[in-house]
Design an enzyme around this catalytic site. Structure first.
Site, short mmCIF file in Angstrom:
data_model
loop_
_atom_site.label_atom_id
_atom_site.label_comp_id
_atom_site.label_asym_id
_atom_site.label_seq_id
_atom_site.Cartn_x
_atom_site.Cartn_y
_atom_site.Cartn_z
N ILE A 23 0.84 -1.20 0.00
CA ILE A 23 0.00 0.00 0.00
C ILE A 23 0.87 1.25 0.00
O ILE A 23 0.59 2.23 -0.70
CB ILE A 23 -0.96 0.00 1.21
CG1 ILE A 23 -1.88 -1.23 1.15
CG2 ILE A 23 -1.80 1.28 1.23
CD1 ILE A 23 -2.78 -1.38 2.37
N SER A 47 11.49 -5.19 5.68
CA SER A 47 11.23 -6.54 6.19
C SER A 47 10.12 -7.21 5.38
O SER A 47 10.15 -8.43 5.18
CB SER A 47 10.85 -6.50 7.67
OG SER A 47 9.71 -5.69 7.88
N ILE A 66 10.47 2.14 12.46
CA ILE A 66 9.68 3.02 13.31
C ILE A 66 9.99 2.78 14.78
O ILE A 66 9.50 3.52 15.65
CB ILE A 66 8.17 2.87 13.05
CG1 ILE A 66 7.71 1.43 13.25
CG2 ILE A 66 7.80 3.38 11.66
CD1 ILE A 66 6.19 1.25 13.19
N TYR A 152 -2.50 -10.14 15.95
CA TYR A 152 -2.43 -9.08 14.94
C TYR A 152 -3.59 -8.11 15.10
O TYR A 152 -3.40 -6.89 15.12
CB TYR A 152 -2.46 -9.69 13.54
CG TYR A 152 -2.66 -8.65 12.45
CD1 TYR A 152 -1.62 -7.81 12.08
CD2 TYR A 152 -3.90 -8.48 11.84
CE1 TYR A 152 -1.80 -6.82 11.11
CE2 TYR A 152 -4.09 -7.51 10.87
CZ TYR A 152 -3.04 -6.69 10.51
OH TYR A 152 -3.23 -5.71 9.57
N ASN A 181 -9.25 -5.86 3.59
CA ASN A 181 -8.78 -6.74 2.50
C ASN A 181 -8.39 -5.94 1.25
O ASN A 181 -8.98 -6.11 0.17
CB ASN A 181 -9.86 -7.77 2.15
CG ASN A 181 -10.16 -8.68 3.33
OD1 ASN A 181 -11.10 -8.43 4.08
ND2 ASN A 181 -9.36 -9.72 3.49
N ILE A 212 -7.80 -23.33 0.02
CA ILE A 212 -8.79 -22.57 0.76
C ILE A 212 -8.86 -23.15 2.17
O ILE A 212 -9.11 -24.33 2.34
CB ILE A 212 -10.16 -22.61 0.08
CG1 ILE A 212 -10.12 -21.85 -1.25
CG2 ILE A 212 -11.24 -22.06 0.99
CD1 ILE A 212 -11.43 -21.81 -1.99
N ARG A 279 -8.20 -21.78 9.79
CA ARG A 279 -7.07 -21.31 10.56
C ARG A 279 -7.51 -20.52 11.79
O ARG A 279 -8.50 -19.78 11.73
CB ARG A 279 -6.15 -20.44 9.69
CG ARG A 279 -5.59 -21.17 8.51
CD ARG A 279 -4.55 -20.36 7.77
NE ARG A 279 -5.06 -19.06 7.32
CZ ARG A 279 -4.42 -18.28 6.47
NH1 ARG A 279 -3.25 -18.63 6.01
NH2 ARG A 279 -4.94 -17.13 6.10
#
Length: 336
Positions: A23, A47, A66, A152, A181, A212, A279
């Site tokens: 992005i 990274s 940062i 996360y 997304n 999937i 997951r």
């Protein structure tokens, strides 16, 4: 103590943290194309970003973290606005190393905010739709509670909360977007933490099974990166602020299995789908309410999913590792 007033300038110098990432690099390109933007600086530790993402972009790349407060102070002192995109992405990556996700996403954000507070520089920052987590209501609107399902998601909720708290506590101009997304050119594939769309495209172009996780009926609200960076650039240039988070998506809802078929049709090959166990940390359904976004950015134009997917596949075909695959040849994603 009297606050130093925000500087007024005819052109803006913009610092983009995570500026060599997917992005971030798209945003640097968009900012550099705007006549009212002066200098664009991309800070990235490389990274997960790549210096090559900025090839041909009129932006200065500074390799650094940062987590380096002194470096941030120096860069922010030469900026008129900061777009904070630097993060350690991926739910699976956070499950493998929760502390690293916390350090970058939470502590790193505080470092950015402290530098901006000292210099009185406005901040636009990236949060994530993952903060909604287990909340079942659809579409997800900004007044819903948050119930993160992964480290996360928790770290991105901390990012957002710190940004908004600095706005409230220090009268710092801030805007926190919840991304849903995001996909498009420059989004990498070919690694264990690849997002769903690049993972699917990679598999289809290489003639490999499309993996999937779960039953494939989970839904996502996909947002084309070109739309996202236009909104981010407009936010910087118009100095848009908001006391609460803002969804950056448009209320679409696509099952993952349907997505795989759309991509297979664009690539021109059948989709060999392999279903695997769901997951940990994955959200079942994601769909944004976009009313607040459209009130703040009334001219925003959504790129339809079919067009965005076609442009994404077209970009993949420009890469050396995929360029040899003619349309329709099963040469080919792991679902994120």
């Amino acid at each position: 103590m009297a606050r130093t007033p925000i500087r007024k300038v005819s052109t803006l110098n913009v610092l983009v943290t995570g500026g060599a990432g997917f992005i971030g690099a798209n945003l640097c390109r968009e900012l550099a194309s705007r006549p009212s933007v002066g200098k664009v600086v991309a800070l990235d530790d490389l990274s997960t970003g790549f210096a090559d993402n900025l090839t041909g972009v009129d932006a200065e790349l500074v390799q650094g973290s940062i987590l380096d407060a002194d470096l941030l102070d120096g860069l922010v002192s030469g900026a008129d606005a900061v777009v904070h995109l630097a993060a350690r992405p991926s739910v699976p990556r956070s499950l493998a190393d929760p502390v690293a996700s916390h350090h970058v996403n939470a502590t790193g954000t505080v470092n950015v905010l402290e530098a901006c507070r000292r210099a009185r520089i406005p901040v636009v920052a990236a949060s994530s739709s993952s903060v909604y987590g287990a909340v079942p209501a659809l579409p997800k609107h900004e007044d819903l509670p948050t119930r993160p399902l992964s480290p996360y998601a928790a770290s991105k909720l901390a990012t957002e909360a710190y940004v908004l708290a600095y706005g409230a506590s220090f009268d710092l101009p801030v805007l926190a977007f919840r991304f849903f997304n995001v996909y498009g050119p420059l989004q990498p594939a070919g690694h264990a933490y690849a997002a769903v769309i690049p993972a699917f495209v990679d598999a289809l172009l290489r003639g490999r099974p499309v993996r999937i996780f779960g039953d494939g009926l989970q839904t996502r609200d996909f947002t084309y990166v070109g739309t996202v960076v236009k909104v981010l650039a407009d936010a910087v240039l118009r100095k848009v602020t908001c006391p609460g988070p803002v969804n950056l998506a448009f209320g679409t809802r696509v099952p993952v299995t349907d997505l795989s078929q759309q991509l297979a049709d664009i690539v021109g090959v059948p989709a060999d789908i392999r279903y695997e166990a769901a997951r940990a940390g994955d959200v079942r359904h994601s769909q944004a309410a976009d009313g607040l976004l459209r009130s703040l950015f009334p001219d925003v134009a959504q790129v339809p999913l079919a067009r965005g997917l076609a442009e994404t596949v077209g970009w993949f075909r420009t890469l050396p590792e995929y360029a040899a695959a003619p349309a329709g040849w099963p040469l080919p994603v792991e679902v994120g």
